[in-house]
Design a protein around this motif. Structure first.
Motif, PDB file in Angstrom:
ATOM      1  N   ARG A   1      -5.491  15.497  -6.708  1.00 23.68           N
ATOM      2  CA  ARG A   1      -4.056  15.773  -6.876  1.00 23.68           C
ATOM      3  C   ARG A   1      -3.466  14.948  -8.003  1.00 23.68           C
ATOM      4  NH1 ARG A   1      -0.853  17.055  -2.545  1.00 23.68           N
ATOM      5  NH2 ARG A   1       0.552  17.696  -4.193  1.00 23.68           N
ATOM      6  N   ILE A   2      -4.054  13.768  -8.257  1.00 24.56           N
ATOM      7  CA  ILE A   2      -3.549  12.891  -9.304  1.00 24.56           C
ATOM      8  C   ILE A   2      -4.275  13.217 -10.605  1.00 24.56           C
ATOM      9  CG2 ILE A   2      -5.159  11.000  -8.746  1.00 24.56           C
ATOM     10  CD1 ILE A   2      -2.820   9.065  -9.371  1.00 24.56           C
TER      11      ILE A   2
ATOM     12  N   HIS B   1      -5.128  11.581  -2.345  1.00 25.41           N
ATOM     13  CA  HIS B   1      -6.026  12.464  -1.595  1.00 25.41           C
ATOM     14  C   HIS B   1      -7.407  12.522  -2.231  1.00 25.41           C
ATOM     15  CE1 HIS B   1      -2.183  14.713  -0.330  1.00 25.41           C
ATOM     16  NE2 HIS B   1      -2.625  14.051   0.713  1.00 25.41           N
ATOM     17  N   HIS B   2      -8.394  12.819  -1.415  1.00 19.81           N
ATOM     18  CA  HIS B   2      -9.756  12.985  -1.911  1.00 19.81           C
ATOM     19  C   HIS B   2      -9.861  14.267  -2.742  1.00 19.81           C
ATOM     20  CE1 HIS B   2     -10.574  16.149   1.095  1.00 19.81           C
ATOM     21  NE2 HIS B   2      -9.892  15.376   1.935  1.00 19.81           N
ATOM     22  N   ALA B   3     -10.849  14.300  -3.620  1.00 19.02           N
ATOM     23  CA  ALA B   3     -11.108  15.516  -4.387  1.00 19.02           C
ATOM     24  C   ALA B   3     -11.393  16.644  -3.409  1.00 19.02           C
ATOM     25  CB  ALA B   3     -12.286  15.308  -5.329  1.00 19.02           C
ATOM     26  N   GLY B   4     -10.870  17.815  -3.690  1.00 17.28           N
ATOM     27  CA  GLY B   4     -11.071  18.965  -2.819  1.00 17.28           C
ATOM     28  C   GLY B   4     -10.034  19.095  -1.722  1.00 17.28           C
ATOM     29  N   PHE B   5      -9.072  18.193  -1.652  1.00 15.72           N
ATOM     30  CA  PHE B   5      -8.049  18.269  -0.603  1.00 15.72           C
ATOM     31  C   PHE B   5      -7.280  19.587  -0.692  1.00 15.72           C
ATOM     32  CE2 PHE B   5      -3.828  17.435   1.205  1.00 15.72           C
ATOM     33  CZ  PHE B   5      -4.170  16.944   2.450  1.00 15.72           C
TER      34      PHE B   5
ATOM     35  N   ALA C   1       0.870  -1.178   0.000  1.00 11.76           N
ATOM     36  CA  ALA C   1       0.000   0.000   0.000  1.00 11.76           C
ATOM     37  C   ALA C   1       0.904   1.224   0.000  1.00 11.76           C
ATOM     38  CB  ALA C   1      -0.886  -0.003   1.244  1.00 11.76           C
ATOM     39  N   VAL C   2       0.710   2.109  -0.959  1.00 14.55           N
ATOM     40  CA  VAL C   2       1.559   3.292  -1.048  1.00 14.55           C
ATOM     41  C   VAL C   2       0.695   4.544  -1.118  1.00 14.55           C
ATOM     42  CG1 VAL C   2       1.779   3.142  -3.582  1.00 14.55           C
ATOM     43  CG2 VAL C   2       3.518   4.365  -2.252  1.00 14.55           C
ATOM     44  N   ALA C   3       1.109   5.571  -0.386  1.00 12.56           N
ATOM     45  CA  ALA C   3       0.440   6.866  -0.438  1.00 12.56           C
ATOM     46  C   ALA C   3       1.191   7.726  -1.451  1.00 12.56           C
ATOM     47  CB  ALA C   3       0.462   7.533   0.936  1.00 12.56           C
ATOM     48  N   SER C   4       0.541   7.954  -2.570  1.00 14.85           N
ATOM     49  CA  SER C   4       1.143   8.785  -3.609  1.00 14.85           C
ATOM     50  C   SER C   4       0.048   9.671  -4.182  1.00 14.85           C
ATOM     51  CB  SER C   4       1.781   7.903  -4.695  1.00 14.85           C
ATOM     52  OG  SER C   4       2.400   8.689  -5.685  1.00 14.85           O
ATOM     53  N   SER C   5      -0.028  10.881  -3.670  1.00 19.03           N
ATOM     54  CA  SER C   5      -1.138  11.761  -4.041  1.00 19.03           C
ATOM     55  C   SER C   5      -1.128  12.133  -5.520  1.00 19.03           C
ATOM     56  CB  SER C   5      -1.136  13.019  -3.173  1.00 19.03           C
ATOM     57  OG  SER C   5       0.084  13.705  -3.293  1.00 19.03           O
ATOM     58  N   THR C   6       0.056  12.281  -6.104  1.00 17.19           N
ATOM     59  CA  THR C   6       0.145  12.612  -7.526  1.00 17.19           C
ATOM     60  C   THR C   6       0.387  11.381  -8.397  1.00 17.19           C
ATOM     61  OG1 THR C   6       2.529  12.992  -7.450  1.00 17.19           O
ATOM     62  CG2 THR C   6       1.091  14.901  -7.010  1.00 17.19           C
ATOM     63  N   GLY C   7       0.763  10.269  -7.771  1.00 13.54           N
ATOM     64  CA  GLY C   7       1.049   9.042  -8.504  1.00 13.54           C
ATOM     65  C   GLY C   7       2.504   8.880  -8.897  1.00 13.54           C
ATOM     66  N   VAL C   8       3.304   9.919  -8.746  1.00 13.31           N
ATOM     67  CA  VAL C   8       4.710   9.875  -9.161  1.00 13.31           C
ATOM     68  C   VAL C   8       5.485   8.816  -8.369  1.00 13.31           C
ATOM     69  CG1 VAL C   8       6.870  11.197  -9.269  1.00 13.31           C
ATOM     70  CG2 VAL C   8       4.728  12.235 -10.019  1.00 13.31           C
ATOM     71  N   SER C   9       5.326   8.813  -7.055  1.00 13.97           N
ATOM     72  CA  SER C   9       6.038   7.827  -6.228  1.00 13.97           C
ATOM     73  C   SER C   9       5.536   6.412  -6.501  1.00 13.97           C
ATOM     74  CB  SER C   9       5.890   8.161  -4.744  1.00 13.97           C
ATOM     75  OG  SER C   9       6.549   9.368  -4.442  1.00 13.97           O
TER      76      SER C   9
END
Length: 189
Positions: A75-76, A64-68, A36-44
């Motif tokens: 963000r992605i 992140h959720h929409a509106g973060f 499980a990876v947290a990557s808000s933009t998807g780059v990581s």
């Protein structure tokens, strides 16, 4: 059992490559099947996928959720999300398990909710540690990672990756059943 923990001098994206290398090393010596990876933009998440291609691993990304940051925006980007999907990586976008609507209540009326206290407690270890707890709850609730099975969770501070743990996820309704088994790496607080 003897395991080593890598500690970084500073948090943040400067540790992303090192985290990925340490996670790969840990996965090679285990039968863990989910990351499980947290990557808000998807780059990581894309970088992680590139490094783990030779392993039989399912990577699940949490953004992140929409509106973060901006109303009606994630963000992605749609392009990055499609690229991740082409690589076999599902991206979950949803409300944060350790803030959610409670954060809205605190902002509007003041005070702090019990869930925010839990999040702040995890942050005393590291921001990435809190992120690992949070994304595993979110992904378990979405049915994207298993409950009752060890997974590797990877998070960070702000952007990039700086924390990795081996843990057993739990659903939100049983959040206190979550177990942290190993710290692979984290920044020193």
């Amino acid at each position: 059992m003897e395991k080593s923990i890598t500690y970084f001098e500073k948090p943040g994206p400067i540790n992303t490559d090192a985290i990925i290398g340490l996670v790969k090393e840990r996965l090679r010596e285990s039968d863990i099947k989910y990351v499980a990876v947290a990557s808000s933009t998807g780059v990581s998440a894309l970088k992680l996928n590139q490094a783990l291609k030779d392993l039989d691993i399912t990577i699940v990304n949490c953004s992140h959720h929409a509106g973060f940051k901006e109303v009606n925006k994630t963000r992605i980007s749609a392009e990055t999300r499609a690229q991740l999907e082409d690589e076999g990586i599902v991206t979950f976008i949803g409300s944060h398990a350790l803030s959610g609507v409670g954060k809205s209540i605190s902002k509007k009326f003041g005070g702090i909710t019990p869930v925010e206290i839990i999040a702040s407690t995890y942050r005393t270890i590291s921001q990435g540690f809190k992120v690992c707890a949070e994304i595993t709850i979110m992904l378990a609730d979405a049915g994207l990672i298993p409950v009752g099975e060890e997974v590797v969770a990877i998070g960070g501070t702000g952007s990039g990756l700086d924390t990795a743990v081996v843990m057993t996820a739990a659903n939100m309704t049983n959040a206190f059943d979550m177990k942290f088994h190993e710290i692979i790496a984290m920044p020193r607080p």
